[in-house]
Design an enzyme around this catalytic site. Structure first.
Site, PDB file in Angstrom:
ATOM      1  N   CYS A  86       0.843  -1.194   0.000  1.00 35.26           N
ATOM      2  CA  CYS A  86       0.000   0.000   0.000  1.00 35.26           C
ATOM      3  C   CYS A  86       0.879   1.245   0.000  1.00 35.26           C
ATOM      4  CB  CYS A  86      -0.912  -0.026   1.215  1.00 35.26           C
ATOM      5  SG  CYS A  86      -2.044   1.358   1.204  1.00 35.26           S
ATOM      6  N   CYS A 105       0.017   7.337 -41.682  1.00 29.26           N
ATOM      7  CA  CYS A 105       1.303   6.644 -41.757  1.00 29.26           C
ATOM      8  C   CYS A 105       2.362   7.590 -42.325  1.00 29.26           C
ATOM      9  CB  CYS A 105       1.194   5.386 -42.611  1.00 29.26           C
ATOM     10  SG  CYS A 105       0.553   5.689 -44.267  1.00 29.26           S
ATOM     11  N   CYS A 139       4.384   3.239 -38.433  1.00 27.84           N
ATOM     12  CA  CYS A 139       3.258   3.416 -39.358  1.00 27.84           C
ATOM     13  C   CYS A 139       2.198   2.355 -39.126  1.00 27.84           C
ATOM     14  CB  CYS A 139       3.737   3.387 -40.804  1.00 27.84           C
ATOM     15  SG  CYS A 139       4.619   1.875 -41.227  1.00 27.84           S
ATOM     16  N   CYS A 150      -1.772   3.184 -38.201  1.00 28.56           N
ATOM     17  CA  CYS A 150      -2.768   2.905 -39.231  1.00 28.56           C
ATOM     18  C   CYS A 150      -4.084   2.449 -38.607  1.00 28.56           C
ATOM     19  CB  CYS A 150      -2.259   1.830 -40.194  1.00 28.56           C
ATOM     20  SG  CYS A 150      -3.484   1.408 -41.448  1.00 28.56           S
TER      21      CYS A 150
HETATM   22  S1  SF4 Z   1      -5.105   3.701 -44.012  1.00 29.48           S
HETATM   23 FE1  SF4 Z   1      -3.155   3.077 -43.179  1.00 29.48          FE
HETATM   24  S2  SF4 Z   1      -1.855   2.820 -44.997  1.00 29.48           S
HETATM   25 FE2  SF4 Z   1      -3.606   4.011 -45.643  1.00 29.48          FE
HETATM   26  S3  SF4 Z   1      -3.002   6.142 -45.419  1.00 29.48           S
HETATM   27 FE3  SF4 Z   1      -4.033   5.590 -43.505  1.00 29.48          FE
HETATM   28  S4  SF4 Z   1      -2.357   4.912 -42.166  1.00 29.48           S
HETATM   29 FE4  SF4 Z   1      -1.550   4.915 -44.254  1.00 29.48          FE
END
Ligand code: SF4
Ligand SMILES: Cc1cc2nc3c(=O)[nH]c(=O)nc-3n(C[C@H](O)[C@H](O)[C@H](O)COP(=O)(O)OP(=O)(O)OC[C@H]3O[C@@H](n4cnc5c(N)ncnc54)[C@H](O)[C@@H]3O)c2cc1C
Ligand SMILES: Cc1cc2nc3c(=O)[nH]c(=O)nc-3n(C[C@H](O)[C@H](O)[C@H](O)COP(=O)(O)O)c2cc1C
Ligand code: SF4
Ligand code: SF4
Lengths: 494, 445
Positions: free
Chosen positions: B135, B351, B393, B397
């Site tokens: 604690c 991305c 990326c 996405c």
């Molecule tokens: S959907 Fe995915 S791959 Fe397409 S532009 Fe957007 S982040 Fe990039």
């Protein structure tokens, strides 16, 4: 470009006939389903669950989708509703679960129906079998009519261990799910797969057998420990207007049935159609006609928009399909040449001042006759009862209410102790719907078990979903502890 | 169906899901209701020294419309009289003989005090003890809780006192508020504890109100650090669990661990178990939704086990532990690049901007003529030869499986950092490092 992210734009003229008869709503993608499931608040004593006539544990099945336990989700649905795949597609959700969703107020309701379909589709794709026939009780039950009510009752009884036989007049089981609900809402395959699942529980399916003709009801009653009557309703009634027997005047249910069982290109339809009525069946006929390719479809209804029995969303759907509505219009005669329809003679109606009951009666406007030229008239003004069959039941002391079979609401038992009934054939009040028929089947199955075995239904079967009691854990937890919380919800509020 | 029952060094439980010692396990009513709902065990809300609680004792963090990704508290141990707690523990155990009832304990750092309370609790028939050395607020200022857990010698000493008198299994609950959790874990092992549990809550301040300048949570105008828990802490908990579970000294002891910190679903539970936990404990998720969440935990875990052919929990407990490694042993020759599936891409360009502003500028926006629309937008395209495979990326996405990190073979030598500096210690100089890279065609711009 990602096809599945494109909004579905319906442009009939850009689609093939087959495409036009695909399900209106595409299935949810996994991502859509999970996002939507995560939006659900997982309410306690959730109003959506109360509003579902079969009381599916909606928050639980949705949570299971959100955690990736889609198998468990489908099981949760099926525990309460063996017609889960049909209901997911055909339930008027705006009026039921989704209409009760707490998010209705400051967001938008959860898409419960489509999430349910997602889970059911998953289980079907994976061919998961959730239940088995129970240990045989050595007792026999006959089911007359294999629609949603009959199939559900059969399935639940088989789970309990009864030997169940379904007698069905048609070639295929499923009742109106198979023959009556438009394919772009529920494909025939879905209804048939659902019926197959009931057969897989060890239920004997005798199709092409009409009780009262091929087998007498007396015989059935003699050979079985109980009989469940779920014969639904019959064909569309006569309008009793001149010209009604002309070629080109069709029964709406027959019209819909064709689109369910025949290749779409074989179906004959008029180019200018009048649909008489403004209930669910009428809307279905009109929208089917449009999707088949009919250029002008007019619904003829003697009252106004406010009185029409179809749900608002159905009305909007029909408008979107390009169906026109002629309200306050009463058909008086079918006109034609050489026995073929050429027009529908109608009269304009007015709504009179409200009578004592507050209802505004439609009255014809003198000298207002006019003719709607057309080559097809579809009658969709409700369904007849199976009067001869029900009259036969009268010999066993069974009563009727407005022509429907009278039952005790808690057990769905008729005045005869071995005869139970459910589904559309008992629906003297309330909306006839698949989900109500399903619940009827469950109630009867439970009552049959309790009556024939003299025991309450085993724990964990049907109970959770048919009794809307407060959380059993709360009750038991409370009962067990000596030092009780000062105020207890189960004790004080229910 | 899979068998979920576990044997936690003598503590038997029908499933691995236990309530953590916290508000959900505060009373006999709650614990018994939880057992009815399906929980396999409960670690009772810590009993011990007398306390008084404050109001507004919880503060939470919501994230973009979702409630409670994290919860902090300045709650103390049980404020109900010890007598009452003991009576109810006995009742719960009597009514649920096959469930695990574990008493969490914390008293001042005196041998007599610890030994006396342990003996008193033993009489209730509970299955075991958990020593609350974690604690981080209120109790620690009084020399208890994390004040003990942060000093391995104290952890060892108090555990030994308890082990002298306890006849039932003793779990030592560790605090995450230390630099190296392995040290207190080893101290507990040294004292012959029967098991470990982790993590307790993490020191935190939930926020500041921009209008009133008050601290969140606000206790009558003041605020202070409290213990942080809930979904947000899961990655930290998993790390601490895996550090202990893969420590050789701990492993020799062969004692089980009860894992917790951010468990909300069966999937979370499986992850903890794959990293070596035998049972999992839950507090925040239960506080958010109630005991009923256990229904899906049981169902989901057993479906998952069935699908994989696991019959018992022991079939998968610790299965991912051998994969826990450290940077120096990772394969420097393992190469992956981002690949975009333009059939799935919705052209949000997240991305692109992520790579361009914050990674290695290897995504271009190109006119690809993939559609026949006149207004066709530019498409993101990865220059694979420049992609360092950082995976940013793919993380940003929004479309599932649109960007995949694809393993490729660039001919780079499969060697770990540790091997490299052993074989070629000269690479620790930049010029030699550059030489090594050139020779092996490793180009980083
Ligand atoms: S959907 Fe995915 S791959 Fe397409 S532009 Fe957007 S982040 Fe990039
Ligand atoms: C066009 C149309 C559209 C509809 N759309 C919807 C909708 O969108 N959503 C919704 O919830 N509900 C809808 N409904 C209502 C829903 O289909 C019914 O409420 C439901 O099917 C009733 O189930 P049931 O089992 O009582 O009867 P039915 O489904 O009618 O099944 C009765 C079965 O009994 C058989 N049978 C009858 N007599 C005998 C006999 N003597 N011997 C053997 N078998 C016999 C019949 O062949 C039939 O298969 C619609 C109905 C129609 C007509
Ligand atoms: C409000 C609150 C009170 C707690 N009280 C205790 C306690 O009395 N004893 C204890 O050992 N841990 C206590 N904890 C810590 C929890 O047992 C658990 O270790 C921590 O919350 C992490 O799990 P979670 O992410 O599931 O909440 C408490 C946690 C919270 C949120
Ligand atoms: S009412 Fe709406 S938010 Fe609440 S459980 Fe039901 S679907 Fe979810
Ligand atoms: S949760 Fe209950 S005890 Fe806590 S502040 Fe709200 S009403 Fe009061």
């Amino acid at each position: 470009m990602a096809e599945h992210y494109k909004p579905v734009k319906y442009k009939a003229w850009e689609m093939s006939l087959e495409e036009r008869f695909q399900e209106v709503f595409p299935p949810l993608s996994e991502r859509e389903a999970v996002l939507e499931a995560n939006r659900c608040l997982y309410c306690y004593d959730a109003p959506c669950m109360v509003a579902c006539p079969t009381h599916i544990d909606i928050p639980t099945f949705i949570r299971k989708i959100s955690t990736g336990n889609v198998t468990g989700s489908a099981r949760t649905i099926m525990e309460a509703n063996l017609m889960g795949a049909s209901c997911a597609r055909v339930c008027p959700v705006q009026e039921l679960c989704e209409g009760a969703c707490v998010l209705e107020h400051d967001e938008k309701p959860i898409m419960i129906g489509r999430l349910q379909r997602y889970a059911m589709d998953y289980a079907d794709e994976k061919k998961i079998k959730f239940f088995n026939k129970g240990k045989s009780l050595g007792m026999k039950v006959a089911i007359v009519g294999a629609g949603p009510a009959g199939l559900t009752c059969a399935g639940e009884l088989a789970k309990f261990g009864f030997d169940v036989t379904c007698y069905e007049r048609k070639m295929w089981p499923g009742g109106l799910s198979t023959y009556g609900i438009v394919v772009f809402r529920e494909p025939v395959e879905v209804a048939r797969a659902e019926a197959k699942k009931i057969e897989d529980l060890g239920v004997t399916m005798k199709t092409g057998v009409t009780i009262g003709e091929d087998i007498q009801f007396d015989q059935l009653l003699k050979d079985n420990d109980a009989v469940f009557v779920s014969i639904g309703l019959g064909s569309v009634p006569h309008m009793d207007i001149p010209g009604e027997d002309m070629e080109g005047v069709v029964d709406g249910l027959d019209f819909i049935e064709e689109t369910k069982v025949k290749p779409l290109s074989d179906i004959k339809y008029g180019n200018r159609i009048c649909v008489i009525g403004a209930g669910n069946t009428a809307i279905d006929c009109a929208t089917i006609a449009r999707r088949l390719g009919s250029e002008r479809v007019t619904m003829i209804y003697r009252r106004s928009e406010a009185e029409m029995p179809a749900y608002h969303f159905e009305y909007q759907f029909a408008l979107g399909e390009g169906v026109s509505f002629s309200f306050l219009t009463q058909p008086v005669e079918v006109l034609g040449k050489d026995g073929r329809v050429e027009g529908l003679k109608c009269v304009r109606m007015d709504l009179a001042e409200p009578d004592e009951s507050g209802r505004r009666v439609a009255v014809p406007v003198p000298n207002s006759e006019f003719v709607v030229p057309c080559d097809m008239v579809i009658k969709a003004i409700g369904q007849l009862k199976h009067t001869p069959f029900i009259a036969k039941l009268g010999e066993y002391g069974i009563k009727t209410v407005k022509g429907y079979i009278a039952v005790d609401g808690k057990t769905n038992r008729t005045a005869h102790e071995k005869i139970f009934a459910g589904g559309d054939c008992i629906r003297s009040k309330g909306e006839a719907s698949t989900v109500m028929a399903t619940q009827d089947g469950k109630i009867a199955a439970r009552a049959i078990y309790e009556q024939l075995t003299g025991k309450p239904i085993p724990e964990g079967t049907l109970k959770k979903s048919t009794d809307m009691t407060i959380d059993p854990a709360m009750e038991k937890g409370y009962a067990l502890c000596e030092h009780k919380p000062r105020v207890h919800a189960a004790v004080t509020t229910k | 169906m899979a068998d979920l029952s576990i044997d936690f060094n003598g503590i038997k439980s029908p499933n691995p899901f236990w309530l953590a010692s916290a508000p959900p396990s505060n009373s006999g009513y709650q614990v018994q209701k939880a057992f009815e709902a399906g929980w396999g065990g409960a670690v009772w809300k810590t009993v011990g020294a007398p306390v008084l609680n404050v109001c507004n004792r919880y503060g939470t963090i919501d994230y973009k419309g979702r409630k409670i990704i994290g919860l902090n508290n300045v709650e103390l141990i049980s404020d109900r009289p010890l007598e009452v707690n003991l009576k109810e523990m006995a009742e719960a155990k009597r009514n649920f003989p096959n469930h695990a009832v574990i008493a969490s304990v914390m008293v001042e750092s005196k041998k007599e005090a610890w030994q006396e309370i342990i003996k008193r609790i033993e009489d209730t028939g509970v299955d075991g003890f958990e020593l609350n050395f974690g604690c981080p607020h209120g109790m620690s200022e009084r020399g208890m809780g994390s004040a003990m857990g942060q000093v391995p010698e104290y952890t060892c000493m108090v555990t030994e006192w308890v082990m002298e008198v306890a006849t039932r299994p003793v779990i030592v609950k560790l605090t995450p508020n230390v630099t190296d959790i392995v040290q207190p874990a080893r101290a507990a092992v040294k004292a012959k504890a029967s098991a470990l549990s982790l993590i307790n809550t993490i020191n935190s301040i939930m926020g500041v109100d921009l209008d009133s300048f008050e601290i969140k949570p606000n206790v009558g105008g003041k605020g202070g650090h409290g213990g942080y828990a809930g979904p947000a802490v899961k990655p930290i908990a998993l790390h601490l669990l895996s550090s202990v579970a893969s420590d050789p000294e701990y492993q020799q002891s062969r004692i089980p661990i009860s894992g917790m910190g951010g468990v909300e679903t069966w999937q979370d539970a499986v992850e903890f178990m794959l990293l070596g936990a035998t049972s999992v404990q839950v507090c925040t998720a239960v506080m958010h939704f109630g005991f009923r969440i256990v229904d899906d935990m049981i169902d989901g875990m057993s479906n998952w086990m069935d699908e994989r052919g696991f019959k018992n929990c022991t079939d998968f407990i610790g299965k991912s532990l051998p994969r826990i490694s450290s940077f120096g042993d990772f394969d420097l020759g393992f190469q992956s690049v981002a690949r975009i599936d333009h059939n799935k891409c919705i052209q949000c360009n997240l991305c692109f901007i992520a790579c361009n502003d914050t990674a290695h500028q290897c995504i271009d926006l190109k006119d690809m003529k993939l559609t026949d629309e006149v207004t066709e937008r530019l498409w993101p395209v990865v220059r694979e030869e420049d992609c360092v495979g950082c995976a940013l990326c793919a993380s940003v996405c929004p479309v599932d499986d649109c960007i995949t990190m694809t393993e490729i073979d660039t001919g780079r030598p499969h060697i770990t950092w540790n091997q490299l500096i052993k074989e070629k210690p000269e690479v620790l100089q930049w010029d030699k490092m550059i030489e090594y890279r050139e020779k092996n065609h490793i180009h980083i711009h």
